[in-house]
Each structure stands twice: as C-alpha cells, then as structure tokens.
Design a protein around this motif. Structure first.
Motif, short mmCIF file in Angstrom:
data_model
loop_
_atom_site.label_atom_id
_atom_site.label_comp_id
_atom_site.label_asym_id
_atom_site.label_seq_id
_atom_site.Cartn_x
_atom_site.Cartn_y
_atom_site.Cartn_z
N PRO A 127 43.22 48.59 43.46
CA PRO A 127 43.64 47.90 42.22
C PRO A 127 44.34 48.80 41.22
N SER A 187 47.40 48.70 49.68
CA SER A 187 47.45 47.36 49.07
C SER A 187 46.11 46.89 48.52
N GLU A 188 45.02 47.57 48.88
CA GLU A 188 43.70 47.15 48.39
C GLU A 188 43.20 48.02 47.23
N GLU A 192 41.91 40.82 40.59
CA GLU A 192 41.32 40.17 41.76
C GLU A 192 40.69 41.21 42.70
N LEU A 193 41.39 42.32 42.94
CA LEU A 193 40.89 43.34 43.85
C LEU A 193 39.64 44.03 43.30
N GLN A 241 41.67 46.81 33.30
CA GLN A 241 42.64 45.83 33.77
C GLN A 241 42.72 44.63 32.84
N TRP A 301 48.10 48.87 41.69
CA TRP A 301 48.73 47.63 41.22
C TRP A 301 48.84 47.63 39.69
N ASN A 317 47.13 40.66 37.54
CA ASN A 317 46.18 39.70 38.09
C ASN A 317 45.74 40.09 39.50
N ARG A 318 46.64 40.70 40.26
CA ARG A 318 46.27 41.19 41.59
C ARG A 318 45.24 42.32 41.47
N THR A 361 51.70 50.57 46.40
CA THR A 361 50.99 49.29 46.56
C THR A 361 51.19 48.70 47.95
N LYS A 410 51.77 39.19 37.21
CA LYS A 410 51.35 38.97 38.60
C LYS A 410 50.66 40.20 39.17
N PHE A 411 51.20 41.39 38.88
CA PHE A 411 50.61 42.62 39.39
C PHE A 411 49.24 42.88 38.78
#
Length: 777
Positions: free
Chosen positions: A202, A199-200, A232-233, A241, A205, A228-229, A195, A225-226
C-alpha cells in the motif's frame, strides 16, 4: 588510506582525479559488471545503502553460492566475482557491497549511462536503470521479501536520510526535477513500476498518488483511485492513507475556492458553500477516520482546521460583511453554516491539545490558533456586546463558543486568579449553545464543566444531568469520564451509597479512550469546603504546576491535593500495585518501587494523592499512614440523591430494539420487588406554572413554591413515568432561580428537602431516588 582516497575525502566533488580514476576501471568491465556496477552506484549514491553479496554474485555468475568456509575463502571469491577493477571501487561491510564513496558513485553513474547530470538524456537513462534494477531485485528476491522492501524504501520512498521529513520525495525522485520539468515523466515511470512489481504494497500506491497529485494534479481522479487502492490493501487501518485522502479532498476544495477569485463583496457565500460542500464534507469525514486510527497525531487535526479557516475566510471575502463575526451574526443559511464550521474548528483545536496534554505546544497548533484569531477579527471587543443577545436568544451557538473560547484564552492556562464573572459568562455561553443544539462537542463539555464547577452555585446534580443527557444520546468519552469522576467524588464525600455507577462509567471511559492519553490524570481530588466543612473537590492537572521527575510529583501537589487513604490490596513487584480507595471496591494503581512489598504492606492503610485517568484511578505520593484508620466514615447516614443512570452508548441500540430506552432494572432489596430506575423525561413546566411558582415565593415563601412545583411534576407524570431526582432539582432551579433554590436547600441534600416539603422518596439503584406522594397512616 591511498593518496587518491585521501584527496577524494578532502575535496569530494571538487577533486579533479575522480573521473579519470573511474573511467580507467570502467573500461575493463565486462557487460555483466557494467550492469551490476550501475546498480551498486544507484543504491550507494541515492540510498546510502549496499546490496547483499549473494545477490550480486547471482547477477554476475547466475549462482547464489554458499557460505564461505573462511574469511580468506570469502575474500578470494569476492575478488574473483567482481574482478580487480570493480573490486577497487567497492567496499564490503557485513556481506553488504557498496561503492566506496558517493562522489565515485555519482561519477560512475555518469560514465556508465554515458550522460551527465543536466543533459537531456540523463533523466530517461537514470529512470531506465532504476526500473531495470526494480525488476532484477524483485525478480530474484521476491516482492514480499524484507530485504527487497528495505532497499526499495531507502532508494525511492525515504525522503530524508535522517527521517526528518522536510522533503516531499526521496532524493532520487527529486533528481528528476520539480514543477512540470520533462524529467518528471521519468520519475512517474518509476512509481508506476514500483506498484506494478509490488502491487500488494500500500505504501507504494500512496506515493504514486502523492507524486501524481504533485505532478499531474487532482482533476483526472487518478490520485484518488491510487489512494483508495492503498487504503484497501491496508485493510483501512493506516491513518496516513486516510490523511492523504483528506488532503486530496482538501485540494479539490481549494480549487473550488479559486474559481471565486473575482467575487469580492458580491454576496455569493451561498454559492461557494454549494460548490465545495461535497468535497469539504468528505475531507472532514476522512480526517475524522484518521484521528480515530491515531488520535495523537496532530496532523489529523491541523489539516482539517486549516481547511475550515480558509473556507471561512473566503466566505467573508465574497460576502458583504467586514468580518466573520458580522457574517455569523447576520444569520441566514450561510451564517448558520459558517457558525457550525467555526464550532468544529474550535472543537478540533481543543481535542488536539487534549490528547497531547503532556507535550509542549507545536508550531502547527499555534498557527491554527492564530488563523482562527485572524478569522474572527475584532471579536475581543464584541464579547460583552453580544453576550445578552446570545444568552437571551439561545441561538448563534457557534459564535457563543467563539466568545467563550476568547474569554478563556485571555486567562491563559492557569485560572487561579480568574474572576468568577469570567466563568459565569463562559458558562452562560456554553448553556446557550447547549440549549440551541441539544449537545456540546466533547471538548466544549470539558471546558463547560471546568468553568461551571468554579461557580458558587455549582450543583453536581445539575452537572450529572447534562453529562448523562449527552452520554445517553451519543458516544461521548469526555462525558463518560466526568460521570465516573463526579460519581466517585460524591461517593468519597458520602453523598452516594455505592461505587457502582462510578465503576460503570469508569469502565466505559476506559473503553472509549484508547491510546496513551487514557493514562493521563486530567482531574485530581483537591482540598475544598462545603457548608463550612472540609470536602473533596476537583482540581484540573493544570492547577498542579510543572511535573518534577526527581521527586515524582507536581510543583503544587502538596498545596492543591487533598490526601486520601486506602488499603493496599496487591503488589506485583516494584512497578505495579493496587490500593482500595477508602477500602471501597474501586482500586487505584500505584508504583510501589522499593518502598512497599506485598509481604510487609498488604492490608496496610496508606495515604496518597488521587488522580483520575480515563482508564482508572491513580495514587501518587503514596505513604504508609501513621494512624491505620480510613478517613471515610462508612457508617454515616448518606443523603438519598443522585441522577438516574442513562443507558451507555453501547447499550442504546439493543435497548431501542427491545423498546426499553430510558429504563433499566434496579437491584432488588430483600423487602421489595424489583422496580425500574426512573426514566429521564423533559420537565413539563409551562409559563403559567413558572409564573405561579414565582408568585408563591413572594406571597408564601420558597417552601410553598417548592411544594407547588413538585406537586405539579407528580400530577404531570402520566403513563407510568417516574419523577426522578434530577428532574426535581432542575425544575426547582428553573422556576425559583439558582439563589432561591440554594436558600431553600439550606445546605441539605435534595432528598432531605423533598421529605421536608412533605413528599416521599423511594431509593433506587446506586443511591438514586424517585419522588412519590406522601403516604398516610
């Protein structure tokens, strides 16, 4: 094939010569070759893939290199770059390099890392090599590179080589151990590096969240938190997800239930509900979001059902009641809440089966069904005992739905031999639930309609009324579908003037039902009788038996389906054609194959079975009609009956903003100014009015009672409100009873009955009418 390789393939891990063979070659490696060999061994052993030759060349020489002019030049360059010893351990396939056998790759890793599998040093050194490899791969090819993603996915994400998904994590991750073994810290480092470097992405994550949940549990909030990231991505477009987030909320719920492990028979069900409610509601909400994104994935239904059943079972355990049925019937806040959750579980189970009508039942659904059966225990013996209580009180709607479900479940999938009394009981239960809640879930609506239409007293106006009320209050794909089906069937039977309402509802159903289920023919035009004459009725697809691919029909198509005629309007090759049903405006799709061509058959009358899909009509078993005539008599006098159109869900917001909910414009005729379509309103029938109507039936006969009821409706219609046809039909049914109302109609249409009783009818759009006082002179 060398004797060494033959022995290796024959004995694999038991072949004693592997370690000595590998060590003799490794001893000659340079430092760069040792590093690259470790990378090759890693991906060959755990990813079953290779690495691009150009990347290996870059790592060893610092240069990418160009395309070789010939195979000989490429082979020479490969030998020169790898060196003789590493080349002996590597095979090349399509410019991809890998270690020649998994057992050699396994041994090579142990030699290079100077640790054996199971040693205390093994997990950290394996993780260090993997983390270093991620950095080298991403650093040279980039995190967004397709080849980078493919290599990383194969090595760290893919759970099974064949994609069966039986394992929770990839083989490399599983090599670090399970539960709380020390090696799992090292595996966790790998997901963190993934990650960080990508980092982009999903998916990485999401896997970090899953591993965190499995290794470090959910209490610290990091897994949420992970996830939800990841959501979001992916711009909130990945159902996997949302399902993972639902599973996380579900784990919180289960943890909350475990805190009440010593509360058997203490009557603390209200405390349990309060303790888990927030996470419980959140789980149902995100599971619903996952279903919206991918309605055909059964996991988005099953996971929610499993949670509901576990919570209900826990409520029974801590309560003073011996079964779920007793908890439900005891009432109170806990009983009412449990009643609602049971209804949700049943609706989800039906919805899942409905979106996959052409698939065999899965073990997941079967287990959910069994769990619900276990939850409500001895309910089979209580069906008749609770029938009068529920029907008369119009309460305990969740229990009513359970009883309806149980009764229908006993009949199996084929209702051909089901007694009418069963359908009558089921309809009463659904009616009780509807009056208690003012609504039914879509799949309860479907079952109610399928049962109701099998009753002798079935009235399509009453059916349209309920469907319209629900569709007018919320978005309802099933109600939109059945409104289109019933309106079209009424047109086909010459009970409505036009297809406008059927077409409008068909468009709505198509819009509200994305996915492959929209193309399934849930209902069919079938053979039937009305007042001694042949008339089209509906048959559910289950009544047609098994599909026969060879003849492209169903086992009982000929016995069940009523043939319909239409005019071929368009043919686009052998895969797509359009036929205007009875030459009306609505067209049915059919597959012409080699039997029909646009040149020879356009404008010809054909005969076919007609199915109703969510996105339109479908014609099956299409044949050229021997007599080139249509069945429907377009010149016949049509009865002036129908229900008023209720605004579509998509129109409700704007209508409310304009203060126009409940009304719509009608199409003006040349001789009339535009007048509004009747607005639905509750029928104002007091107990005194009902009593007087029943007295008139006994004293003066049904006709006089009917005049009294309609006259009261006109008198009560203040404020410019019209008395709509569906209100009249419902009021007469409620006050006179279904049997007396049927005798009063005598097979005539409702419009003809109203005129016979001395009132006037004013047609509106689509063959509807409102009732007005009779004019004189």
């Amino acid at each position: 094939m060398t004797p060494f390789y033959f022995g290796l393939c024959a004995f694999e891990t038991e072949f004693s010569g592997t370690a000595k063979y590998v060590e003799s070659h490794v001893s000659q490696f340079t430092e760069e070759q040792r590093r690259v060999a470790a990378y090759l061994a890693l991906v060959s052993r755990y990813g079953q893939i290779g690495l691009p030759y150009s990347l290996v060349r870059r790592w060893i020489t610092g240069e990418w290199g160009g395309h070789a002019a010939s195979l000989a030049e490429y082979t020479a360059d490969l030998e020169n770059i790898l060196g003789a010893d590493l080349r002996h351990l590597v095979v090349e396939d399509g410019r991809q390099l890998r270690i020649l056998h998994p057992s050699i790759a396994d041994t090579l890793l142990e030699v290079l890392l100077e640790a054996k599998t199971g040693d205390a040093r093994w997990p950290s050194r394996l993780a260090n090599t993997a983390i270093e490899f991620i950095g080298q791969l991403v650093g040279h090819l980039g995190s967004a590179n397709v080849e980078t993603r493919a290599i990383l996915d194969n090595l760290f994400i893919r759970r099974d080589r064949l994609g069966s998904g039986t394992h929770q994590f990839a083989e490399l991750i599983r090599a670090f151990g399970t539960d709380q073994q020390p090696g799992r810290v090292q595996a966790y480092r790998i997901f963190q590096e993934l990650t960080r470097r990508c980092s982009e992405e999903p998916h990485y994550w999401l896997h970090l969240a899953r591993y965190h949940l499995d290794f470090k549990k959910h209490e610290d909030g990091q897994a949420e938190k992970f996830i939800n990231r990841a959501i979001e991505l992916s711009k909130e477009q990945d159902h996997v997800q949302f399902h993972a987030l639902g599973m996380l909320h579900r784990e919180w719920v289960y943890a909350g239930l475990r805190q009440f492990s010593t509360g058997t028979g203490t009557g603390r069900e209200a405390a349990i509900i309060e303790h888990v409610r927030d996470r419980y509601d959140a789980a149902l909400s995100v599971f619903a979001r996952a279903r919206k994104l991918k309605p055909e994935d059964e996991h988005n239904y099953v996971s929610a059902i499993q949670m509901i059943v576990r919570v209900l079972n826990k409520l029974v355990v801590v309560s003073t009641h011996k079964s779920l049925v007793h908890l439900l019937t005891a009432g109170g806040d806990a009983g009412s809440w449990a009643d609602e959750q049971l209804r949700v579980a049943l609706s989800l189970l039906d919805e899942c089966e409905s979106v996959r009508p052409d698939s065999t039942d899965s073990p997941y659904l079967q287990r959910c069904r069994e769990d619900i059966e276990i939850a409500h225990g001895e309910i089979e013996t209580m069906v008749r005992a609770w029938r009068d209580v529920i029907v008369n009180s119009r309460s305990r709607s969740g229990l009513a739905l359970v009883l309806a479900r149980k009764f229908l479940q006993e009949q199996g999938r084929d209702w051909k031999d089901t007694p009418t009394e069963v359908f009558q009981t089921v309809v009463e239960f659904f009616d009780a639930a509807f009056e208690d809640r003012g609504d039914l879930a879509d799949h309860d609506v479907e079952l109610w309609f399928r049962c109701y239409r099998r009753l002798p007293e079935y009235d399509d106006l009453a059916a349209l009324e309920r469907l319209s009320v629900i569709a007018g209050s919320r978005t309802s794909p099933v109600c939109s579908y059945y409104l289109y089906v019933v309106h079209f069937l009424r047109w086909l039977n010459q009970e409505e003037y036009s297809q406008d309402e059927a077409q409008r509802r068909c468009n709505e159903a198509a819009q509200l039902n994305p996915g492959r289920s929209r193309r399934w023919n849930y209902e069919w035009v079938a053979k039937g009788m009305s007042d001694g004459h042949a008339a089209a009725r509906l048959a559910n697809f289950r009544e047609l038996g098994e599909y026969r691919p060879a003849s492209r029909d169903w086992q009982l198509s000929e016995q069940v389906c009523q043939r319909v005629r239409g005019v071929v309007r368009q043919i686009e090759g052998q895969r797509s054609g359009q036929v205007a049903v009875e030459d009306g405006g609505m067209k049915a799709f059919f597959v012409p194959r080699e039997d029909f061509t646009n040149f020879a058959h356009q404008g010809k009358v054909v005969e076919f079975d007609l199915g109703f899909a969510h996105d339109g009509l479908r014609a099956w078993r299409v044949e050229l009609a021997q007599e080139q005539e249509l069945f429907r008599n377009a010149g016949a006098r049509l009865p002036e009956v129908a229900v008023p159109p209720v605004p579509l869900p998509s129109q409700v917001g704007s209508a409310r903003a304009a203060g126009q909910v409940g009304s719509a414009g009608r199409v003006p005729s040349p001789s009339q100014t535009p007048s509004p379509v009747p607005r639905p309103r509750p029928v104002a029938l007091t107990p005194e009015i009902r009593q007087e109507a029943r007295r008139l039936v006994e004293a003066d006969g049904p006709e006089e009672a009917g005049r009294f009821v309609i006259g009261h409706l006109l008198f009560a219609a203040t404020g410019g409100l019209d008395v709509a046809s569906f209100q009249v039909g419902k009021a007469l049914t409620d006050t006179l009873g279904k049997e007396t109302y049927r005798q009063l109609r005598g097979g005539a249409s409702l419009g003809a009955l109203v005129e016979r009783l001395g009132f006037a009818v004013r047609p509106t759009a689509n063959g509807q009418f409102v009732v007005e006082p009779a004019t004189t002179g």
